[in-house]
Design an enzyme around this catalytic site. Sequence first.
Site, mmCIF file in Angstrom:
data_model
loop_
_atom_site.group_PDB
_atom_site.id
_atom_site.type_symbol
_atom_site.label_atom_id
_atom_site.label_comp_id
_atom_site.label_asym_id
_atom_site.label_seq_id
_atom_site.Cartn_x
_atom_site.Cartn_y
_atom_site.Cartn_z
ATOM 1 N N PHE A 30 4.335 -10.811 -5.296
ATOM 2 C CA PHE A 30 2.904 -10.919 -5.651
ATOM 3 C C PHE A 30 2.662 -10.426 -7.078
ATOM 4 O O PHE A 30 1.651 -9.761 -7.347
ATOM 5 C CB PHE A 30 2.022 -10.094 -4.697
ATOM 6 C CG PHE A 30 2.143 -10.440 -3.252
ATOM 7 C CD1 PHE A 30 2.310 -11.751 -2.853
ATOM 8 C CD2 PHE A 30 2.057 -9.459 -2.272
ATOM 9 C CE1 PHE A 30 2.409 -12.082 -1.510
ATOM 10 C CE2 PHE A 30 2.153 -9.777 -0.925
ATOM 11 C CZ PHE A 30 2.331 -11.083 -0.542
ATOM 12 N N GLY B 92 -25.009 -27.789 0.941
ATOM 13 C CA GLY B 92 -23.787 -28.598 0.930
ATOM 14 C C GLY B 92 -23.125 -28.623 -0.434
ATOM 15 O O GLY B 92 -21.894 -28.616 -0.550
ATOM 16 N N THR C 26 1.488 -10.494 -10.686
ATOM 17 C CA THR C 26 0.593 -11.205 -11.601
ATOM 18 C C THR C 26 1.302 -11.470 -12.932
ATOM 19 O O THR C 26 1.978 -10.570 -13.454
ATOM 20 C CB THR C 26 -0.677 -10.364 -11.848
ATOM 21 O OG1 THR C 26 -1.349 -10.212 -10.609
ATOM 22 C CG2 THR C 26 -1.625 -11.032 -12.850
ATOM 23 N N GLU D 230 -4.522 -4.049 -6.678
ATOM 24 C CA GLU D 230 -4.629 -2.687 -7.257
ATOM 25 C C GLU D 230 -5.132 -1.693 -6.217
ATOM 26 O O GLU D 230 -5.936 -0.804 -6.514
ATOM 27 C CB GLU D 230 -5.470 -2.704 -8.524
ATOM 28 C CG GLU D 230 -4.756 -3.536 -9.585
ATOM 29 C CD GLU D 230 -5.222 -3.298 -10.991
ATOM 30 O OE1 GLU D 230 -5.483 -2.135 -11.348
ATOM 31 O OE2 GLU D 230 -5.316 -4.297 -11.736
ATOM 32 N N SER E 191 0.833 -1.210 0.000
ATOM 33 C CA SER E 191 0.000 0.000 0.000
ATOM 34 C C SER E 191 0.866 1.258 0.000
ATOM 35 O O SER E 191 0.525 2.254 -0.631
ATOM 36 C CB SER E 191 -0.887 0.026 1.248
ATOM 37 O OG SER E 191 -1.625 -1.151 1.354
HETATM 38 C C1 LIG Z 1 -3.128 -12.429 -6.265
HETATM 39 C C2 LIG Z 1 -2.420 -11.101 -6.177
HETATM 40 C C3 LIG Z 1 -1.917 -10.512 -7.324
HETATM 41 C C4 LIG Z 1 -1.221 -9.313 -7.246
HETATM 42 N N1 LIG Z 1 -0.674 -8.768 -8.385
HETATM 43 C C5 LIG Z 1 0.171 -7.716 -8.272
HETATM 44 C C6 LIG Z 1 0.878 -7.216 -9.420
HETATM 45 O O1 LIG Z 1 0.711 -7.701 -10.544
HETATM 46 N N2 LIG Z 1 1.770 -6.207 -9.244
HETATM 47 C C7 LIG Z 1 2.003 -5.649 -8.030
HETATM 48 O O2 LIG Z 1 2.826 -4.756 -7.946
HETATM 49 N N3 LIG Z 1 1.325 -6.069 -6.924
HETATM 50 C C8 LIG Z 1 0.427 -7.089 -7.025
HETATM 51 N N4 LIG Z 1 -0.241 -7.546 -5.913
HETATM 52 C C9 LIG Z 1 0.025 -6.918 -4.626
HETATM 53 C C10 LIG Z 1 -1.147 -6.088 -4.115
HETATM 54 O O3 LIG Z 1 -1.344 -4.949 -4.900
HETATM 55 C C11 LIG Z 1 -0.824 -5.766 -2.633
HETATM 56 O O4 LIG Z 1 -0.935 -6.994 -1.934
HETATM 57 C C12 LIG Z 1 -1.755 -4.734 -2.068
HETATM 58 O O5 LIG Z 1 -1.529 -3.477 -2.655
HETATM 59 C C13 LIG Z 1 -1.566 -4.604 -0.544
HETATM 60 O O6 LIG Z 1 -0.235 -4.479 -0.205
HETATM 61 P P1 LIG Z 1 0.403 -5.435 0.932
HETATM 62 O O7 LIG Z 1 0.056 -6.839 0.580
HETATM 63 O O8 LIG Z 1 1.825 -5.087 1.097
HETATM 64 O O9 LIG Z 1 -0.399 -5.074 2.246
HETATM 65 P P2 LIG Z 1 -0.063 -3.879 3.245
HETATM 66 O O10 LIG Z 1 0.155 -2.625 2.512
HETATM 67 O O11 LIG Z 1 0.990 -4.338 4.181
HETATM 68 O O12 LIG Z 1 -1.457 -3.773 4.019
HETATM 69 C C14 LIG Z 1 -1.838 -4.724 5.005
HETATM 70 C C15 LIG Z 1 -3.208 -4.295 5.547
HETATM 71 O O13 LIG Z 1 -3.089 -2.980 6.133
HETATM 72 C C16 LIG Z 1 -4.041 -2.112 5.534
HETATM 73 N N5 LIG Z 1 -3.477 -0.768 5.423
HETATM 74 C C17 LIG Z 1 -2.264 -0.397 4.971
HETATM 75 N N6 LIG Z 1 -2.143 0.929 4.998
HETATM 76 C C18 LIG Z 1 -3.320 1.423 5.469
HETATM 77 C C19 LIG Z 1 -3.818 2.735 5.738
HETATM 78 N N7 LIG Z 1 -3.096 3.825 5.495
HETATM 79 N N8 LIG Z 1 -5.094 2.847 6.227
HETATM 80 C C20 LIG Z 1 -5.855 1.742 6.446
HETATM 81 N N9 LIG Z 1 -5.423 0.501 6.233
HETATM 82 C C21 LIG Z 1 -4.171 0.329 5.744
HETATM 83 C C22 LIG Z 1 -4.299 -2.703 4.155
HETATM 84 O O14 LIG Z 1 -5.549 -2.275 3.643
HETATM 85 C C23 LIG Z 1 -4.275 -4.192 4.475
HETATM 86 O O15 LIG Z 1 -5.513 -4.571 5.004
HETATM 87 C C24 LIG Z 1 -1.006 -8.701 -5.979
HETATM 88 C C25 LIG Z 1 -1.562 -9.285 -4.832
HETATM 89 C C26 LIG Z 1 -2.252 -10.465 -4.913
HETATM 90 C C27 LIG Z 1 -2.810 -11.075 -3.661
#
Ligand SMILES: Cc1cc2nc3c(=O)[nH]c(=O)nc-3n(C[C@H](O)[C@H](O)[C@H](O)COP(=O)(O)OP(=O)(O)OC[C@H]3O[C@@H](n4cnc5c(N)ncnc54)[C@H](O)[C@@H]3O)c2cc1C
Length: 389
Positions: A162, A348, A164, A371, A137
Amino acid sequence: MEKLGLSFELTEEQLDIRRAGREFCEKEFTPELALELDRKEEFPMELYRKAAKLGFTSMRFPEEYGGQGYGILEECLVIEEMCRADSSLGIAVTATTFASDLILAHGTEEQKEKYIPPLCRGEAISSGCFTEPARGSDLASRLDTRAVKYGDTWYINGTKTFITNAPVATFFIVLCQTDPKAHPPHRGQSLFVVDRDTEGLEVSKLKDKMGIRPSVTGEVSFNDVKVTDDALLGELNKGFYYAIDFFDESRVAVAAQAVGIAQGAFEIAFKYAKEREAFGQPIIQFEGVSFKLVDAATLIEAARLLTYKAAWLIDQGKPDPLITSMAKTLASEVAVKVTEWCIGVLGGYGYFGDYRVERFHRDAIVTTIYEGTNEIQRLTTLRYLLRRF
Ligand SMILES: Cc1cc2nc3c(=O)[nH]c(=O)nc-3n(C[C@H](O)[C@H](O)[C@H](O)COP(=O)(O)OP(=O)(O)OC[C@H]3O[C@@H](n4cnc5c(N)ncnc54)[C@H](O)[C@@H]3O)c2cc1C
């Protein structure tokens, strides 16, 4: 709320596109294939190539580069239809051009000529590398993936996760920290396009995903990957801004995925509820079942309209991040809720693979995460609401 208000109607041509998408899926998207690729976590390469040859994966690309020359709304109609037919195959096939819009928007003519036509022909697959193990994020903070220039050569080091399509991608668009001293850090980030066969670039497939398993995901590591200025996308140190503008538009496609997933699960459950009998009558006669299905249809229609509106605004040259974030949040949460209800309607049978609703539910959840998570979407929505009201 007239500040949000603009309206539109689907044209005959758009309805034809939707029909063509439906016909393609009826022929090519078999439940057996989806089940097999879900089990194996394998990308549907043959299906993707067929879809690409018919133009389904290049709807929004200009005709001069081999695309169909339509807008985002037409692309959303195809995504919706494919995800309605099968959530896993639909996402795998339609996410194959992810992030390549950045090349169209900021690339040189050479970069466009090199990367876009093969993508439109189904001979290439793109991947967008933004997320890192330590940040998803919070991309505005200092990235661990660095690009450092010595002489005419950039050296890229770091890891993206992560990602895609990474296991099947032919090129990667990578957000790197190019000025480690920039304050704030995002003013020192740039985008590069890196070919898969570049020395030092390695991909490992990430396994055991909850859903969208045929849409393969990987980790991409860069170990002294050497590129020149030819690989730089747009201006140096503008990458973060390009990425944010891109996501402000691209996440409407995630909303379209979610609408399709919800619609597909709803149709399976509605048909089942008319046929399954309990206590001497079809279960749709019980309000506990029928009201859930009515609410599902209502929520899906609301999510669809907001999604089309977000897409239509982009096509009119008036992209509105407020509407796009609202559409992504609403549609993804509708998809999660509706698919869960549909499992309940099937009892079920809903919990097992044959009727597919459990897979649609597993697939729906990711639309609330990627995204930009829905928490981040709510922050965006709030920022724009505060500006306007
Ligand atoms: C199947 C899959 C495909 C993906 N494909 C791609 C891709 O092609 N390219 C790419 O770059 N990424 C990709 N991603 C990554 C995806 O975009 C990130 O997982 C997502 O943006 C969240 O980042 P993070 O996992 O680091 O979670 P974090 O940023 O660590 O967040 C963890 C939790 O904290 C919450 N949080 C964080 N900051 C705040 C805030 N300021 N206020 C409130 N809540 C907050 C988040 O909402 C979440 O619930 C993919 C992810 C998955 C699961």
